[in-house]
Design a protein around this motif. Structure first.
Motif, PDB file in Angstrom:
ATOM      1  N   ALA A   7       2.377   1.798  -3.371  1.00  0.00           N
ATOM      2  CA  ALA A   7       1.478   2.248  -4.346  1.00  0.00           C
ATOM      3  C   ALA A   7       1.178   3.793  -4.099  1.00  0.00           C
ATOM      4  CB  ALA A   7       0.216   1.387  -4.173  1.00  0.00           C
ATOM      5  N   ASP A   8       1.156   4.100  -2.942  1.00  0.00           N
ATOM      6  CA  ASP A   8       0.840   5.648  -2.682  1.00  0.00           C
ATOM      7  C   ASP A   8       1.909   6.611  -2.491  1.00  0.00           C
ATOM      8  OD1 ASP A   8      -1.255   7.485  -1.879  1.00  0.00           O
ATOM      9  OD2 ASP A   8      -0.524   7.129   0.226  1.00  0.00           O
ATOM     10  N   LYS A   9       3.149   6.064  -2.235  1.00  0.00           N
ATOM     11  CA  LYS A   9       4.305   7.273  -1.790  1.00  0.00           C
ATOM     12  C   LYS A   9       5.370   7.077  -2.915  1.00  0.00           C
ATOM     13  CE  LYS A   9       2.519   8.534   2.041  1.00  0.00           C
ATOM     14  NZ  LYS A   9       1.633   9.805   2.414  1.00  0.00           N
ATOM     15  N   THR A  10       6.319   8.000  -2.920  1.00  0.00           N
ATOM     16  CA  THR A  10       7.448   7.963  -3.602  1.00  0.00           C
ATOM     17  C   THR A  10       8.612   7.415  -2.538  1.00  0.00           C
ATOM     18  OG1 THR A  10       6.839   9.683  -5.204  1.00  0.00           O
ATOM     19  CG2 THR A  10       9.232   9.060  -4.926  1.00  0.00           C
ATOM     20  N   ALA A  55       0.933  -1.109  -0.077  1.00  0.00           N
ATOM     21  CA  ALA A  55      -0.011   0.066  -0.068  1.00  0.00           C
ATOM     22  C   ALA A  55       1.059   1.273   0.085  1.00  0.00           C
ATOM     23  CB  ALA A  55      -0.964  -0.059   1.226  1.00  0.00           C
ATOM     24  N   MET A  56       1.897   1.235   0.783  1.00  0.00           N
ATOM     25  CA  MET A  56       2.692   2.547   0.753  1.00  0.00           C
ATOM     26  C   MET A  56       3.581   2.672  -0.588  1.00  0.00           C
ATOM     27  SD  MET A  56       2.509   4.041   3.512  1.00  0.00           S
ATOM     28  CE  MET A  56       3.731   5.025   3.675  1.00  0.00           C
ATOM     29  N   ARG A 110       9.210  -2.061  -9.623  1.00  0.00           N
ATOM     30  CA  ARG A 110       8.740  -0.746  -9.520  1.00  0.00           C
ATOM     31  C   ARG A 110      10.120   0.185  -9.538  1.00  0.00           C
ATOM     32  NH1 ARG A 110       3.409  -0.068  -5.987  1.00  0.00           N
ATOM     33  NH2 ARG A 110       2.237  -1.641  -7.275  1.00  0.00           N
TER      34      ARG A 110
END
Length: 145
Positions: A52-55, A49-50, A81
């Motif tokens: 996917a949401d953060k750089t 989740a992190m 990624r």
């Protein structure tokens, strides 16, 4: 703290560690080393989740985690990624070179953790082999950089 200089290219780290004391020590060490620890999470699901949401520039990752996802699964996803992976675990797995740039064995001290993160930075940012870090194996391949 001994390491007050600003890191060269890793600014935002994600720590994935299910032992709360180790997680706290790692977070404190890396923050004192000049890094921005985006979060410290204890499960693969939370790590995904992190991601996917953060750089995130690099992942400090244990293999055994809370939840259903393994550290291997998280490492593969992060690698795909373009996120650098440093495994920090009791025993480096045989396939560590397939999922991470380096593996630091537990237990380790604060200085070893900072040296390990800086070594991974050297591989990623300067495209060269780092100095040897006690307790750490590197898996860097120049063609993969």
């Amino acid at each position: 703290m001994l390491f007050a200089s600003r890191p060269s290219c890793f600014k935002r780290l994600l720590i994935v560690e299910d032992d709360p004391l180790v997680a706290f020590d790692n977070e404190r060490t890396l923050k004192h080393g000049g890094y921005d620890v985006v979060a410290t999470v204890d499960s693969g699901e939370a790590a995904v989740a992190m991601l996917a949401d953060k750089t995130i520039d690099a992942l400090i990752l244990d293999i055994k985690l809370a939840g259903h996802m393994t550290g291997r699964e998280v490492a593969r996803l992060a690698r795909d990624r373009g996120v650098a992976v440093l495994l920090v675990t009791g025993q480096c797995p045989e396939d560590a070179g397939d999922i991470a740039l380096a593996c630091l064995a537990k237990p380790h001290g604060a200085a070893a953790l900072l040296h390990a993160v800086r070594a991974v930075e050297t591989m990623v940012c300067k495209h060269k082999m780092p100095r040897k870090v006690s307790g750490m194996q590197t898996y860097w391949r120049p063609e993969a950089a």
